[in-house]
Design a protein around this motif. Structure first.
Motif, PDB file in Angstrom:
ATOM      1  N   VAL A  29       1.120  -1.407  -0.267  1.00  0.00           N
ATOM      2  CA  VAL A  29       0.086   0.379   0.041  1.00  0.00           C
ATOM      3  C   VAL A  29       1.271   1.279   0.312  1.00  0.00           C
ATOM      4  O   VAL A  29       1.889   1.672   0.923  1.00  0.00           O
ATOM      5  CB  VAL A  29      -1.227  -0.355   1.473  1.00  0.00           C
ATOM      6  N   LEU A  30       0.946   2.064  -0.799  1.00  0.00           N
ATOM      7  CA  LEU A  30       2.082   2.989  -1.387  1.00  0.00           C
ATOM      8  C   LEU A  30       1.132   4.584  -0.382  1.00  0.00           C
ATOM      9  O   LEU A  30       1.885   4.957  -0.207  1.00  0.00           O
ATOM     10  CB  LEU A  30       1.984   3.362  -2.800  1.00  0.00           C
ATOM     11  N   GLY A  31      -0.235   4.260  -0.330  1.00  0.00           N
ATOM     12  CA  GLY A  31      -0.620   5.435   0.109  1.00  0.00           C
ATOM     13  C   GLY A  31      -2.308   5.821  -0.006  1.00  0.00           C
ATOM     14  O   GLY A  31      -2.454   4.431  -1.005  1.00  0.00           O
ATOM     15  N   ALA A  32      -2.600   6.813  -0.080  1.00  0.00           N
ATOM     16  CA  ALA A  32      -3.982   7.264  -0.687  1.00  0.00           C
ATOM     17  C   ALA A  32      -3.901   7.979  -1.309  1.00  0.00           C
ATOM     18  O   ALA A  32      -3.195   9.798  -1.414  1.00  0.00           O
ATOM     19  CB  ALA A  32      -4.999   7.113   0.534  1.00  0.00           C
ATOM     20  N   GLN A  33      -5.266   8.352  -1.669  1.00  0.00           N
ATOM     21  CA  GLN A  33      -5.798   9.536  -2.498  1.00  0.00           C
ATOM     22  C   GLN A  33      -6.853  10.187  -2.498  1.00  0.00           C
ATOM     23  O   GLN A  33      -8.311   8.987  -2.382  1.00  0.00           O
ATOM     24  CB  GLN A  33      -5.580   9.425  -3.858  1.00  0.00           C
ATOM     25  N   ALA A  34      -7.681  10.910  -2.446  1.00  0.00           N
ATOM     26  CA  ALA A  34      -8.873  11.598  -2.845  1.00  0.00           C
ATOM     27  C   ALA A  34      -9.320  11.664  -3.816  1.00  0.00           C
ATOM     28  O   ALA A  34      -8.289  12.817  -4.878  1.00  0.00           O
ATOM     29  CB  ALA A  34      -8.924  12.832  -1.678  1.00  0.00           C
ATOM     30  N   ASN A  35     -10.162  11.304  -4.226  1.00  0.00           N
ATOM     31  CA  ASN A  35     -11.247  11.838  -5.615  1.00  0.00           C
ATOM     32  C   ASN A  35     -12.362  13.097  -5.608  1.00  0.00           C
ATOM     33  O   ASN A  35     -12.777  12.924  -4.909  1.00  0.00           O
ATOM     34  CB  ASN A  35     -11.548   9.917  -5.766  1.00  0.00           C
ATOM     35  N   VAL A  36     -11.217  13.572  -6.867  1.00  0.00           N
ATOM     36  CA  VAL A  36     -12.490  14.765  -6.902  1.00  0.00           C
ATOM     37  C   VAL A  36     -13.087  15.280  -8.585  1.00  0.00           C
ATOM     38  O   VAL A  36     -12.924  15.211  -8.658  1.00  0.00           O
ATOM     39  CB  VAL A  36     -12.009  16.345  -6.720  1.00  0.00           C
ATOM     40  N   TRP A  37     -14.251  13.537  -8.895  1.00  0.00           N
ATOM     41  CA  TRP A  37     -15.604  14.416  -9.709  1.00  0.00           C
ATOM     42  C   TRP A  37     -16.151  14.763  -9.816  1.00  0.00           C
ATOM     43  O   TRP A  37     -17.171  15.707  -8.897  1.00  0.00           O
ATOM     44  CB  TRP A  37     -16.065  12.711 -10.465  1.00  0.00           C
ATOM     45  N   THR A  38     -16.378  15.990 -10.820  1.00  0.00           N
ATOM     46  CA  THR A  38     -16.570  17.266 -10.876  1.00  0.00           C
ATOM     47  C   THR A  38     -18.278  16.965 -12.209  1.00  0.00           C
ATOM     48  O   THR A  38     -18.651  18.034 -12.125  1.00  0.00           O
ATOM     49  CB  THR A  38     -15.403  18.318 -11.224  1.00  0.00           C
ATOM     50  N   GLU A  39     -18.895  16.059 -11.599  1.00  0.00           N
ATOM     51  CA  GLU A  39     -20.470  16.344 -12.683  1.00  0.00           C
ATOM     52  C   GLU A  39     -20.781  17.730 -11.714  1.00  0.00           C
ATOM     53  O   GLU A  39     -21.543  18.579 -12.767  1.00  0.00           O
ATOM     54  CB  GLU A  39     -20.586  15.515 -12.242  1.00  0.00           C
ATOM     55  N   TYR A  40     -20.950  17.801 -10.759  1.00  0.00           N
ATOM     56  CA  TYR A  40     -21.366  18.585  -9.977  1.00  0.00           C
ATOM     57  C   TYR A  40     -20.219  20.032  -8.949  1.00  0.00           C
ATOM     58  O   TYR A  40     -21.371  20.482  -8.285  1.00  0.00           O
ATOM     59  CB  TYR A  40     -22.310  17.977  -8.910  1.00  0.00           C
ATOM     60  N   MET A  41     -19.837  19.857  -9.768  1.00  0.00           N
ATOM     61  CA  MET A  41     -18.433  21.124  -9.188  1.00  0.00           C
ATOM     62  C   MET A  41     -18.390  22.596 -10.614  1.00  0.00           C
ATOM     63  O   MET A  41     -17.689  21.535 -11.435  1.00  0.00           O
ATOM     64  CB  MET A  41     -17.333  20.870  -9.020  1.00  0.00           C
ATOM     65  N   THR A  42     -20.149  22.842 -10.580  1.00  0.00           N
ATOM     66  CA  THR A  42     -19.284  23.482 -11.753  1.00  0.00           C
ATOM     67  C   THR A  42     -18.346  25.209 -12.313  1.00  0.00           C
ATOM     68  O   THR A  42     -17.776  25.726 -13.538  1.00  0.00           O
ATOM     69  CB  THR A  42     -20.474  24.997 -12.526  1.00  0.00           C
ATOM     70  N   ASN A  43     -17.959  25.073 -10.690  1.00  0.00           N
ATOM     71  CA  ASN A  43     -16.913  26.270 -10.677  1.00  0.00           C
ATOM     72  C   ASN A  43     -15.867  26.161  -9.666  1.00  0.00           C
ATOM     73  O   ASN A  43     -16.093  25.646  -8.494  1.00  0.00           O
ATOM     74  CB  ASN A  43     -17.584  27.488 -10.504  1.00  0.00           C
ATOM     75  N   THR A  44     -14.655  27.104  -9.370  1.00  0.00           N
ATOM     76  CA  THR A  44     -13.439  26.834  -8.793  1.00  0.00           C
ATOM     77  C   THR A  44     -13.790  27.040  -6.968  1.00  0.00           C
ATOM     78  O   THR A  44     -13.348  25.694  -6.551  1.00  0.00           O
ATOM     79  CB  THR A  44     -12.644  27.751  -9.622  1.00  0.00           C
ATOM     80  N   SER A  45     -15.245  27.567  -6.884  1.00  0.00           N
ATOM     81  CA  SER A  45     -15.363  27.844  -5.467  1.00  0.00           C
ATOM     82  C   SER A  45     -16.122  26.526  -5.228  1.00  0.00           C
ATOM     83  O   SER A  45     -16.104  25.827  -4.008  1.00  0.00           O
ATOM     84  CB  SER A  45     -16.335  29.366  -5.895  1.00  0.00           C
ATOM     85  N   LYS A  46     -16.450  26.163  -6.266  1.00  0.00           N
ATOM     86  CA  LYS A  46     -17.359  24.735  -5.281  1.00  0.00           C
ATOM     87  C   LYS A  46     -16.381  23.347  -4.926  1.00  0.00           C
ATOM     88  O   LYS A  46     -16.584  22.885  -4.244  1.00  0.00           O
ATOM     89  CB  LYS A  46     -18.338  24.369  -6.524  1.00  0.00           C
ATOM     90  N   VAL A  47     -14.821  23.781  -5.667  1.00  0.00           N
ATOM     91  CA  VAL A  47     -14.410  22.572  -6.097  1.00  0.00           C
ATOM     92  C   VAL A  47     -13.580  22.754  -4.891  1.00  0.00           C
ATOM     93  O   VAL A  47     -13.483  22.249  -3.918  1.00  0.00           O
ATOM     94  CB  VAL A  47     -13.071  22.428  -6.669  1.00  0.00           C
ATOM     95  N   GLU A  48     -13.485  24.371  -4.021  1.00  0.00           N
ATOM     96  CA  GLU A  48     -12.592  24.603  -3.039  1.00  0.00           C
ATOM     97  C   GLU A  48     -13.744  23.755  -1.494  1.00  0.00           C
ATOM     98  O   GLU A  48     -13.806  23.493  -0.843  1.00  0.00           O
ATOM     99  CB  GLU A  48     -12.447  25.861  -3.271  1.00  0.00           C
ATOM    100  N   TYR A  49     -14.998  24.080  -1.776  1.00  0.00           N
ATOM    101  CA  TYR A  49     -15.815  24.273  -0.718  1.00  0.00           C
ATOM    102  C   TYR A  49     -15.947  21.985  -1.150  1.00  0.00           C
ATOM    103  O   TYR A  49     -16.024  21.863   0.526  1.00  0.00           O
ATOM    104  CB  TYR A  49     -17.418  24.374  -1.099  1.00  0.00           C
ATOM    105  N   GLN A  50     -15.949  21.677  -1.986  1.00  0.00           N
ATOM    106  CA  GLN A  50     -16.319  20.158  -1.620  1.00  0.00           C
ATOM    107  C   GLN A  50     -15.074  19.169  -1.169  1.00  0.00           C
ATOM    108  O   GLN A  50     -14.736  18.524  -0.402  1.00  0.00           O
ATOM    109  CB  GLN A  50     -16.116  19.074  -2.925  1.00  0.00           C
TER     110      GLN A  50
END
Ligand code: ACM
Length: 559
Positions: free
Chosen positions: A471-492
């Motif tokens: 196990v090298l480590g881990a990662q969070a995935n950020v799929w953006t169907e419902y993130m239409t702008n950068t501010s929403k990405v930050e919020y998520q």
């Protein structure tokens, strides 16, 4: 009496906070001292050894941007009274260890390697105050620190929604400030192809744009009826890869195959098993523009039209990878491999003949054949592949690293087969999930609080100590169907990314949610100070029922 109790408990939390550091992720060892040291424009950043300019420049630029004064950089200035960046050998197997001492004579940061010094600088920055000032008072302390995992990643899907170069750089800054080291850049999808490939200009002329986008949660309430898209030029990609390397972040590109390939097929229909068939549009969704021919998808989901396992496709992919390899110096290339429906392959006479000819059992083994061919090509170019856990089906390619997303089972199986693993299980590591029960913006669903993210341990209990080494480590995935702008990405991603950093960095025995919560309150101030958007769901006892949140005064607009 009640007020006296409150006053005492506030004082108590202030004292305990003063004895803690404000550093996230929590260092392996930390001793608070007495007194402070003042950083002013007279404080020199002294570089003692080669390769320290990136760390020195980063620190200098941060202080200039946030406080408005310039720390001079020198390789020869005296150490006393200054910030010294240097090296020291440390006996850790994972690169990135450092120690930092702040005392009355200044700051000394010693790294095991360049990245270690950079992480020391990140810790130093976290000691600075959140107000513009000509002198920065920092507490005296001693930190000895090293990462728990070698792979500390964040993913970003730029295909469902597209984000400008400046935001990608900001995202890399978020990764660096959390002492994470990998940016998994999801560049191709059904809804858009986002990387310029000079040999195949239609990938971006056609594949980078869709005629519209579903409005609201799938199947949606309509279509935007607006052309949407964009892509990164090779020059922009080089700029981003360098920006990341200057921050000790490796960029791993993902080129999806054989599924999630509608945009590439819209550009080059001959990559499909059925080039003359029109793209299927889900009956329930509103669509803009032509419904015939191959189309870039306008809605979300998994689509049947996938790459055909023909020589035409393999040649195309090899040519694409030839250009990708030139742009990304990373050890790994992510080849996707997830969610590839087998309907087209079942119907295709060519695929059925290939299955017979190669002695394959079924379409899963055909997928395995597909992945192994691509792996062989990439290995011959000195690259290793990462694939989503579906690449286990039909037999794992010999050298592949598995990214476990459908829970932990794929990761467990792969580790037992002696393959490297990166854990991204949906229940903990999907930052497209909502993080509050009271979510009022559209998300894909799920419910993953910051506390749940914090609770994650990347080593599954089912593994032996020997297997756990895969196990090298881990990662969070950020799929953006419902993130239409950068501010929403930050919020998520915030504050969950701060919790993730501690999952990846802090020694397991030092992880402590109650302690993290207190530092998180300070981290919220940092987000404000740096102009980052974030979810305030933490303050809502419906999401976190711990001592700290119970006693908090809620800010306005929780959620
Ligand atoms: C995935 O979420 N389809 C990897």
């Amino acid at each position: 009496m009640k007020y006296l109790f409150l006053a005492i408990s506030c004082l108590f939390s202030f004292i305990s906070f003063a004895q803690q550091s404000p550093i996230i992720p929590q260092p392996a060892e930390l001793t608070m001292g007495q007194g402070n040291f003042l950083v002013t424009n007279k404080t020199v950043i002294v570089t003692k050894g080669g390769g320290l300019n990136k760390s020195a420049s980063f620190l200098q630029a941060y202080v200039k941007k946030m406080y408005g004064f310039v720390l001079p950089v020198s390789a020869t200035a005296e150490h006393k009274g200054n910030i010294v960046l240097s090296y020291a050998r440390m006996d850790y197997s994972i690169p990135g260890a450092y120690q930092m001492e702040v005392n009355k004579n200044g700051v000394v940061i010693e790294g095991d390697n360049e990245a270690g010094v950079f992480y020391g600088v990140q810790s130093l920055i976290q000691l600075f105050p959140f107000s513009k000032s000509a002198s920065l008072s920092i507490p005296q302390l001693l930190v000895k620190d090293q990462p728990r995992f070698a792979y500390r990643g964040m993913h970003l899907d730029v295909a469902r929604h597209f984000f400008p170069v400046d935001f990608i750089k900001k995202y890399i800054d978020f990764i660096a400030m959390h002492k994470m080291n990998t940016f998994h850049w999801h560049l191709t999808e059904d809804q858009g192809w986002r990387i310029e490939i000079k040999k195949y200009p239609k990938l971006t002329e056609i594949g980078a744009y869709r005629n519209g986008t579903t409005i609201g949660r799938y199947p949606g309430t309509g279509n935007t009826n607006t052309r949407y898209g964009g892509y990164y030029t090779q020059e922009q990609i080089k700029e981003i890869v360098k920006y990341a390397a200057d921050r000790y972040v490796e960029v791993i590109p993902e080129i999806e195959l054989p599924g999630h390939s509608s945009a590439a097929i819209a550009a080059y229909p001959e990559l499909s098993c059925f080039p003359d068939s029109s793209t299927k549009v889900p009956a329930k969704v509103a669509w803009n523009g032509p419904r015939t021919g191959k189309q870039v998808q306008q809605t979300w989901g998994v689509f049947e039209d996938v790459f055909a396992p023909t020589e035409t496709t393999f040649k195309f992919l090899e040519n694409v990878f030839d250009e990708v390899i030139q742009l990304f110096p990373s050890k790994y290339i992510h080849i996707g491999g997830d969610e590839c429906p087998k309907e087209a392959w079942k119907k295709s006479a060519f695929c059925q003949q290939l299955i017979n000819e190669k002695g394959l059992k079924d379409e899963h083994e055909l997928q395995s054949y597909f992945i192994q061919r691509v792996e062989k090509y990439l290995n011959s170019k000195g690259k290793q592949i990462i694939g989503w856990d579906e690449i286990l089906e039909g037999g794992l390619a010999p050298n592949a690293t598995v990214m476990s997303w459908r829970g932990e089972q794929g990761g467990i199986e792969a580790a037992k087969q002696k393959h490297n693993v990166i854990m991204t299980p949906g229940g903990w590591m999907y930052f497209d999930h909502k993080q509050t029960k009271n979510e009022d913006s559209v998300t894909i669903g799920g419910y993953t609080t910051v506390q749940k993210v914090y609770s994650y341990d990347p080593i599954p209990k089912a593994l032996t100590a020997v297997e756990a080494k895969y196990v090298l480590g881990a990662q969070a995935n950020v799929w953006t169907e419902y993130m239409t702008n950068t501010s929403k990405v930050e919020y998520q991603i915030f504050p969950r990314m701060s919790a993730l950093s501690e999952v990846l960095w802090t020694p397991k025995e030092k992880k402590d949610w109650n302690n993290f919560e207190k530092r998180l309150l300070h981290q919220f101030k940092r987000y404000d100070w740096m102009g980052m958007n974030y979810s305030k769901a933490f303050y809502d006892p419906a999401n976190n029922s711990t001592e700290t949140t119970k006693n908090l005064k809620k800010p306005q607009n929780i959620s």
